[in-house]
Design a protein around this motif. Sequence first.
Motif, mmCIF file in Angstrom:
data_model
loop_
_atom_site.group_PDB
_atom_site.id
_atom_site.type_symbol
_atom_site.label_atom_id
_atom_site.label_comp_id
_atom_site.label_asym_id
_atom_site.label_seq_id
_atom_site.Cartn_x
_atom_site.Cartn_y
_atom_site.Cartn_z
ATOM 1 N N ARG A 81 56.046 -22.265 -9.377
ATOM 2 C CA ARG A 81 56.749 -23.369 -9.485
ATOM 3 C C ARG A 81 56.106 -24.793 -9.607
ATOM 4 O O ARG A 81 56.094 -25.496 -10.276
ATOM 5 N N GLU A 82 55.371 -24.734 -8.308
ATOM 6 C CA GLU A 82 54.475 -26.000 -8.210
ATOM 7 C C GLU A 82 53.622 -26.107 -9.254
ATOM 8 O O GLU A 82 53.247 -27.164 -9.681
ATOM 9 N N SER A 83 52.681 -25.062 -9.638
ATOM 10 C CA SER A 83 51.816 -25.165 -10.872
ATOM 11 C C SER A 83 52.589 -25.291 -12.000
ATOM 12 O O SER A 83 51.945 -26.425 -12.741
ATOM 13 N N GLY A 88 53.220 -30.243 -16.061
ATOM 14 C CA GLY A 88 54.304 -30.854 -16.994
ATOM 15 C C GLY A 88 55.222 -29.768 -17.492
ATOM 16 O O GLY A 88 55.545 -30.279 -18.353
ATOM 17 N N LEU A 89 55.436 -28.719 -16.978
ATOM 18 C CA LEU A 89 56.495 -27.838 -17.467
ATOM 19 C C LEU A 89 57.558 -27.705 -16.482
ATOM 20 O O LEU A 89 57.977 -26.571 -16.038
ATOM 21 N N LEU A 115 50.847 -24.153 -20.000
ATOM 22 C CA LEU A 115 51.210 -22.822 -19.171
ATOM 23 C C LEU A 115 49.916 -22.248 -18.696
ATOM 24 O O LEU A 115 49.431 -21.869 -17.635
ATOM 25 N N ALA A 116 48.916 -22.452 -19.582
ATOM 26 C CA ALA A 116 47.535 -22.076 -19.505
ATOM 27 C C ALA A 116 46.746 -23.086 -18.225
ATOM 28 O O ALA A 116 46.347 -22.430 -17.196
ATOM 29 N N PHE A 122 47.352 -23.119 -10.188
ATOM 30 C CA PHE A 122 47.709 -21.819 -9.216
ATOM 31 C C PHE A 122 46.494 -21.191 -8.691
ATOM 32 O O PHE A 122 46.464 -20.769 -7.442
ATOM 33 N N PHE A 123 45.401 -21.121 -9.484
ATOM 34 C CA PHE A 123 44.203 -20.242 -8.877
ATOM 35 C C PHE A 123 43.397 -21.349 -8.353
ATOM 36 O O PHE A 123 42.373 -20.718 -7.511
#
Length: 189
Positions: A81-83, A88-89, A115-116, A122-123
């Motif tokens: 969610r944070e990512s 901006g999503l 999304l990418a 995330f990583f």
Amino acid sequence: FPVTISTAGLDDDFQGEISRNQLKSDFLSEVSGSNPSNFPELTPLSPGVLYLSANPTIFADSILNNVSFGFDDSPNHESTRESLMSAGLEELSSELNCSVGCGGRALSAGEAQRLAIARAFFFKPDFLILDEATGSIDVQTERIVMKRLLDKLPCMGGVIISHRPSTYEYASSVYALRDKRLVRISSVQ
């Protein structure tokens, strides 16, 4: 980001003559002063390196699995969610189990790119390569997302390959293609 490689002002035929490997070879030679063959191949699977292109791979799967793909453990919903919000999503952050369709058909091109980019949040890679990865995102959203990348991942190195002069502001060095060679430029024109 330490470097932006500009391909602005080049016609499509000229761009087609220059391979990404040649860009990488010229870049590594220019920055390091050594033989680029001494460097390990930078691939999306290299530990600590994340490569994002203009046309990101989007799986016919959930938003959660598209952000966290390849993660060894169970995906962390809160980190995902944070990512997504950082990319901006915000509107997708509450729909983690929704499918994006085959190839991301349920997403616009800009949403697929963001999304990418959420994968980077995330990583948290050591090195990020953005290869026209924001070309379908409007400039204002791009600025917000890039600022968040720099704020949230301050130790990450990276390369931005872009036609957009707006990406120059995120680089400590800017290179351009001149006579089929990568050349450091001191000012943006």
